[in-house]
Design a protein around this motif. Structure first.
Motif, PDB file in Angstrom:
ATOM      1  N   ARG A 175       3.955  26.753 -11.947  1.00 48.29           N
ATOM      2  CA  ARG A 175       3.815  27.017 -10.514  1.00 48.29           C
ATOM      3  C   ARG A 175       2.653  26.187  -9.983  1.00 48.29           C
ATOM      4  NH1 ARG A 175       2.971  32.539 -10.436  1.00 48.29           N
ATOM      5  NH2 ARG A 175       5.174  32.817 -10.883  1.00 48.29           N
ATOM      6  N   ILE A 176       2.900  25.490  -8.873  1.00 46.74           N
ATOM      7  CA  ILE A 176       1.880  24.706  -8.182  1.00 46.74           C
ATOM      8  C   ILE A 176       1.455  25.487  -6.948  1.00 46.74           C
ATOM      9  CG2 ILE A 176       1.341  22.537  -6.993  1.00 46.74           C
ATOM     10  CD1 ILE A 176       1.970  22.046  -9.909  1.00 46.74           C
ATOM     11  N   GLN A 177       0.148  25.668  -6.787  1.00 40.72           N
ATOM     12  CA  GLN A 177      -0.397  26.352  -5.605  1.00 40.72           C
ATOM     13  C   GLN A 177      -1.132  25.314  -4.757  1.00 40.72           C
ATOM     14  OE1 GLN A 177      -3.744  28.986  -6.267  1.00 40.72           O
ATOM     15  NE2 GLN A 177      -3.079  30.309  -4.595  1.00 40.72           N
ATOM     16  N   TYR A 178      -0.934  25.409  -3.455  1.00 34.82           N
ATOM     17  CA  TYR A 178      -1.610  24.520  -2.516  1.00 34.82           C
ATOM     18  C   TYR A 178      -2.785  25.242  -1.871  1.00 34.82           C
ATOM     19  CZ  TYR A 178       2.559  21.731  -3.188  1.00 34.82           C
ATOM     20  OH  TYR A 178       3.571  20.995  -3.760  1.00 34.82           O
TER      21      TYR A 178
ATOM     22  N   GLU B  24       2.905  28.411  -2.649  1.00 35.01           N
ATOM     23  CA  GLU B  24       3.166  28.050  -4.036  1.00 35.01           C
ATOM     24  C   GLU B  24       4.617  27.598  -4.183  1.00 35.01           C
ATOM     25  OE1 GLU B  24       0.495  30.435  -7.096  1.00 35.01           O
ATOM     26  OE2 GLU B  24       1.924  31.752  -6.073  1.00 35.01           O
ATOM     27  N   ILE B  25       4.839  26.794  -5.205  1.00 35.33           N
ATOM     28  CA  ILE B  25       6.193  26.357  -5.533  1.00 35.33           C
ATOM     29  C   ILE B  25       6.383  26.551  -7.034  1.00 35.33           C
ATOM     30  CG2 ILE B  25       5.451  23.952  -5.710  1.00 35.33           C
ATOM     31  CD1 ILE B  25       8.301  23.146  -4.856  1.00 35.33           C
ATOM     32  N   LEU B  26       7.499  27.182  -7.402  1.00 32.87           N
ATOM     33  CA  LEU B  26       7.853  27.384  -8.806  1.00 32.87           C
ATOM     34  C   LEU B  26       8.746  26.234  -9.242  1.00 32.87           C
ATOM     35  CD1 LEU B  26       7.975  29.136 -11.393  1.00 32.87           C
ATOM     36  CD2 LEU B  26       9.969  30.267 -10.377  1.00 32.87           C
TER      37      LEU B  26
ATOM     38  N   ASP C 269       7.011  16.127  -4.932  1.00 32.10           N
ATOM     39  CA  ASP C 269       6.192  14.962  -4.607  1.00 32.10           C
ATOM     40  C   ASP C 269       4.985  15.469  -3.827  1.00 32.10           C
ATOM     41  OD1 ASP C 269       5.640  12.196  -4.596  1.00 32.10           O
ATOM     42  OD2 ASP C 269       6.438  12.017  -2.570  1.00 32.10           O
ATOM     43  N   ILE C 270       3.800  15.273  -4.366  1.00 30.43           N
ATOM     44  CA  ILE C 270       2.569  15.774  -3.759  1.00 30.43           C
ATOM     45  C   ILE C 270       1.821  14.590  -3.149  1.00 30.43           C
ATOM     46  CG2 ILE C 270       0.405  17.006  -4.181  1.00 30.43           C
ATOM     47  CD1 ILE C 270       1.814  18.214  -6.704  1.00 30.43           C
ATOM     48  N   PRO C 271       1.628  14.589  -1.834  1.00 29.45           N
ATOM     49  CA  PRO C 271       0.932  13.468  -1.189  1.00 29.45           C
ATOM     50  C   PRO C 271      -0.522  13.354  -1.646  1.00 29.45           C
ATOM     51  CG  PRO C 271       2.028  14.869   0.441  1.00 29.45           C
ATOM     52  CD  PRO C 271       2.074  15.595  -0.867  1.00 29.45           C
TER      53      PRO C 271
ATOM     54  N   HIS D 282      -4.285  20.834  -4.572  1.00 27.48           N
ATOM     55  CA  HIS D 282      -3.355  21.682  -5.307  1.00 27.48           C
ATOM     56  C   HIS D 282      -3.929  22.011  -6.680  1.00 27.48           C
ATOM     57  CE1 HIS D 282      -2.471  17.639  -6.737  1.00 27.48           C
ATOM     58  NE2 HIS D 282      -1.928  18.195  -7.820  1.00 27.48           N
ATOM     59  N   ARG D 283      -3.320  23.007  -7.312  1.00 26.38           N
ATOM     60  CA  ARG D 283      -3.718  23.416  -8.653  1.00 26.38           C
ATOM     61  C   ARG D 283      -2.510  24.023  -9.350  1.00 26.38           C
ATOM     62  NH1 ARG D 283      -4.719  28.868  -8.964  1.00 26.38           N
ATOM     63  NH2 ARG D 283      -6.225  28.654 -10.651  1.00 26.38           N
ATOM     64  N   VAL D 284      -2.560  24.105 -10.663  1.00 27.26           N
ATOM     65  CA  VAL D 284      -1.528  24.783 -11.432  1.00 27.26           C
ATOM     66  C   VAL D 284      -1.953  26.238 -11.536  1.00 27.26           C
ATOM     67  CG1 VAL D 284      -0.327  24.931 -13.645  1.00 27.26           C
ATOM     68  CG2 VAL D 284      -0.944  22.695 -12.699  1.00 27.26           C
TER      69      VAL D 284
END
Length: 103
Positions: A59-62, A67-69, A77-79, A84-86
């Protein structure tokens, strides 16, 4: 090179393996086994980052709290400069991320 070769049984910390590096692109294999980015720590890099999960889940948290799983086959794609963090990785299975940093 085989991305599934020489995989560890357990990890005490995330493992970062650089696969390719050129002036405008860098490719890494990242291995996680329940590891997360420490609380309060954020990635804020100058490159864009495309991430694909090959095995496991994460999961990526902004910074805005969203968050996105990502499960097997999912990518994001992260600009550049998007903080962000895991926030979670599968605790009972090795997660294999393929990450492409580009400018």
């Amino acid at each position: 090179m085989n991305l599934f070769a020489s995989l560890p049984e357990q990890l005490t910390a995330e493992q970062f393996d650089e696969l390719l590096s050129r002036p405008a692109v860098r490719v890494e294999r990242i291995l996680s086994y329940g590891q997360v980015t420490p609380e309060g720590q954020w990635y804020d890099q100058v490159e864009h980052e495309w991430v694909l999960v090959l095995q496991g889940a994460g999961r990526i948290q902004y910074a805005d709290g969203s968050e996105i799983l990502l499960n097997v086959g999912d990518s994001v794609d992260i600009p550049a400069h998007c903080r962000h963090r895991v926030s979670w990785t599968a605790p009972q299975q090795l997660t294999i991320w393929l990450t492409v940093f580009y400018r």
